[in-house]
Each structure stands twice: as C-alpha cells, then as structure tokens.
Write a protein that holds these residues in place. Structure first.
Motif, short mmCIF file in Angstrom:
data_model
loop_
_atom_site.label_atom_id
_atom_site.label_comp_id
_atom_site.label_asym_id
_atom_site.label_seq_id
_atom_site.Cartn_x
_atom_site.Cartn_y
_atom_site.Cartn_z
N ILE A 1 0.83 -1.21 0.00
CA ILE A 1 0.00 0.00 0.00
C ILE A 1 0.87 1.26 0.00
N VAL A 2 1.90 1.24 0.84
CA VAL A 2 2.79 2.41 0.91
C VAL A 2 3.58 2.55 -0.38
N SER A 3 3.95 1.42 -0.99
CA SER A 3 4.67 1.48 -2.27
C SER A 3 3.81 2.11 -3.36
N LEU A 4 2.53 1.73 -3.39
CA LEU A 4 1.61 2.33 -4.37
C LEU A 4 1.45 3.83 -4.13
N LEU A 5 1.41 4.20 -2.85
CA LEU A 5 1.31 5.61 -2.49
C LEU A 5 2.55 6.37 -2.96
N VAL B 1 10.89 3.48 -4.23
CA VAL B 1 9.84 3.54 -5.25
C VAL B 1 9.62 4.98 -5.70
N SER B 2 9.64 5.93 -4.76
CA SER B 2 9.44 7.34 -5.12
C SER B 2 10.56 7.85 -6.02
N LEU B 3 11.79 7.39 -5.77
CA LEU B 3 12.92 7.81 -6.59
C LEU B 3 12.87 7.20 -7.99
N ASN B 4 12.12 6.08 -8.12
CA ASN B 4 12.02 5.39 -9.42
C ASN B 4 10.61 5.47 -10.01
N ALA B 5 9.83 6.46 -9.56
CA ALA B 5 8.42 6.53 -9.97
C ALA B 5 8.24 6.53 -11.48
N GLN B 6 9.10 7.25 -12.20
CA GLN B 6 8.99 7.31 -13.65
C GLN B 6 9.40 5.99 -14.30
N TRP C 1 4.49 5.52 -5.39
CA TRP C 1 4.49 5.52 -6.85
C TRP C 1 3.62 6.66 -7.41
N GLN C 2 2.46 6.82 -6.81
CA GLN C 2 1.52 7.84 -7.29
C GLN C 2 1.87 9.25 -6.80
N TYR C 3 2.44 9.34 -5.59
CA TYR C 3 2.79 10.64 -5.01
C TYR C 3 4.24 10.62 -4.53
N PRO C 4 5.19 10.52 -5.45
CA PRO C 4 6.60 10.37 -5.08
C PRO C 4 7.16 11.53 -4.26
N GLU C 5 6.57 12.71 -4.41
CA GLU C 5 7.07 13.87 -3.67
C GLU C 5 6.94 13.70 -2.16
N LEU C 6 6.09 12.78 -1.72
CA LEU C 6 5.90 12.56 -0.27
C LEU C 6 7.14 11.92 0.37
N PHE C 7 7.91 11.15 -0.40
CA PHE C 7 9.02 10.37 0.17
C PHE C 7 10.38 10.70 -0.42
N ARG C 8 10.41 11.35 -1.59
CA ARG C 8 11.66 11.53 -2.33
C ARG C 8 12.73 12.28 -1.54
N SER C 9 12.33 13.20 -0.71
CA SER C 9 13.30 14.03 0.01
C SER C 9 13.98 13.31 1.18
N TYR C 10 13.55 12.06 1.45
CA TYR C 10 14.10 11.32 2.58
C TYR C 10 15.17 10.32 2.18
N GLU C 11 15.78 10.52 1.03
CA GLU C 11 16.78 9.57 0.53
C GLU C 11 17.92 9.34 1.52
#
Length: 288
Positions: free
Chosen positions: A1-5, A191-196, A7-17
């Motif tokens: 569920i979190v992975s799908l989230l 997943v957020s870093l690889n959304a595209q 994927w659809q809203y990568p900006e939520l997690f991308r900054s936490y690399e």
C-alpha cells in the motif's frame, strides 16, 4: 500500500533519501537485540550443516541473479541491483518464516547471524566479481559501509542483549514493529525515486525478482535434499537461501550505484515476505 502511495505521489518520500542508511542501521541493531551469544554455539555443534547453508546462500542467489539478468536482458544497472540482492546475507524475516514453516529456528537464527557477519567480505567480493566490468564496484568502500551499517549495529545489539537482556525485554518487543516500519519506509523512498522508471521497467523487474526468489527457495530445498538433510533442515535452508537482506542491497545500491539499481532490492523486500508466508502456510499444514 505504501509502495503504491509512493508511486503515485513520489514527492511525499523523495526528500528522505538520506534516511535509508540510518533506518537500515536501526533494523540491524534490532536484529542484534534478538540474538544471544549462545546462538553462535550452533556453529560448533553442527559445523557441516552451517557450512552447507552458507555455501548455498552465497552461491545459489548470486549466480541465479546473473543467469536471470542475462535471460531477461536487464540493463547493467538493474543487473548490478539483482546481483547485490543475491550477494547479500539472509534476511531478518527468515527466522519468523522458518518458525511458521515448522523449520529449525535455532539453525535459521545461526545461519542469519553467521551470513550477516560474513557479508562484510563476501558481499563486496561477489558483487565485484559478478557485476559487469563497465560498472565500477568500490570494494573497500562497500566493505566499510557494511561494517558501519550492519556489523557494528548488530554487534552492539548482541552485546547489549547479553549484558542487559532482562532489562531490555520491553524494548525488544517493540523493535520488530520498528523494523517493519523502517523497511516499509525504505521501500517507499526507493519507489518514489524510481516513480517514472516503474512505468517502463516495473513488470520486468518484478518478474526477475519473483523468479530469483523462487529459484532460491526451490534450489535451496532440493539441493539440501540431495545432501541428505532432513525435511526440517531442508525447509530451513530453503528459507535462508531464498530470503535475502534486501534492505542492505537497497542501501548499498543507492550509495554506490543509482536509485534504479536499488529497485530490485525494494521489490524483493515486498515479494519475499509474501512468498515466504505462502510457503510457510503450505509447509505448516503438511506433515514433514
């Protein structure tokens, strides 16, 4: 569920690399807190069985990663990620799956612990040997990273558990939940870093990961059978071989390769828990 989230809203997690490595260290410290120094005595009691488990762990999974990557024609970066997953030690969830599958839990814990400590040498060495020469593998740096991210936190957890195990019992009960949250968050970041890229390569990587995990479970079990071990031991070795510390693969991939190289590890983290749980349910309902 979190992975799908993610994927659809990568900006939520991308900054936490930058959180990936600290989160993995927390997971490894929690693993250490579940171990006792006596767990390592199993090495002396059944050295041949432990050696067989480690040999299967560090041969089947890395070589299978190479074969599958060639068959599916993965690009060099994804191949590096697959090999990293294969070259990592057994996963922390394998002990729980082993218990549910009616395997030998003591053997599972010992194999996870021993393979984790050997990873400081074997993971960088195997990765460097198997990854394409077009990709540079900084073996000394990777070795130090595993030392800092894995060996030191696990050792600290083991020693703390030995010294103050009774006092820390309430804390030990909390760490499995913290570990799950940490791994889920790590997966979400990747997943957020690889959304595209997920739109383009997601299906191929998923197939590769599913085949990789299935090959580890299948070959781990039937190779153990050929070696003459009991059903209980074969189940244990299969789970230890097929379930990897994919969180470590993710952390190393993001640090030394690219976010795309971390994608196989992220998907493996999701898939091997599902496949392991299904297999454990099947085995637990059948006589040994």
């Amino acid at each position: 569920i979190v992975s799908l989230l993610a994927w659809q809203y990568p900006e939520l997690f991308r900054s936490y690399e930058t959180w990936i490595v600290p989160l993995l260290s927390v997971v490894m410290f929690g693993m250490g807190l579940t171990l006792h120094l006596s767990d390592f005595s199993y090495v002396l009691q059944m050295p041949r069985l432990i050696f067989a488990g480690i040999a299967l762990q560090y041969s089947i999974m890395p070589l299978t990663a190479v074969v599958l990557s060639d068959l599916l024609e993965l690009d060099p970066v994804l191949t590096a990620g697959m090999i990293l997953v294969g070259a990592c030690p057994g996963g922390t969830a394998s002990n729980v799956i082993c218990y549910l599958a009616r395997g030998n839990v003591a053997l599972s814990i010992t194999l996870t612990a021993v393979s984790t400590f050997l990873a400081v040498i074997l993971t960088p060495a195997l990765t460097a040997e198997l990854v394409s020469k077009t990709i540079d593998v900084p073996v000394p740096d990777m070795l130090l990273s595993i030392l800092y991210m894995v060996i030191i936190p696990v050792s600290a957890g083991v020693l703390l558990n030995h010294v103050a195990g009774n006092i820390l019992k309430p804390v030990r009960l909390v760490f499995p939940l913290l570990s799950v949250i940490a791994i889920v968050f790590i997966i979400a970041i990747i997943v957020s870093l690889n959304a595209q890229q997920v739109h383009q390569i997601g299906a191929t990587v998923l197939i590769a990961v599913m085949l990789h995990n299935s090959a580890g479970l299948f070959l781990g079990y039937f190779t153990s059978r050929l070696l003459g071990y009991s059903t209980t031991e074969c189940r244990t070795l299969a789970i230890e071989v097929g379930m990897q510390n994919s969180g470590l693969a993710v952390a190393l991939a993001i640090k030394y390769f690219t976010a795309t190289a971390a994608l196989p590890g992220a998907i493996f983290s999701i898939w091997h828990n599902l496949s392991g749980s299904i297999l454990a349910g099947f085995w637990s309902s059948h006589e040994k």
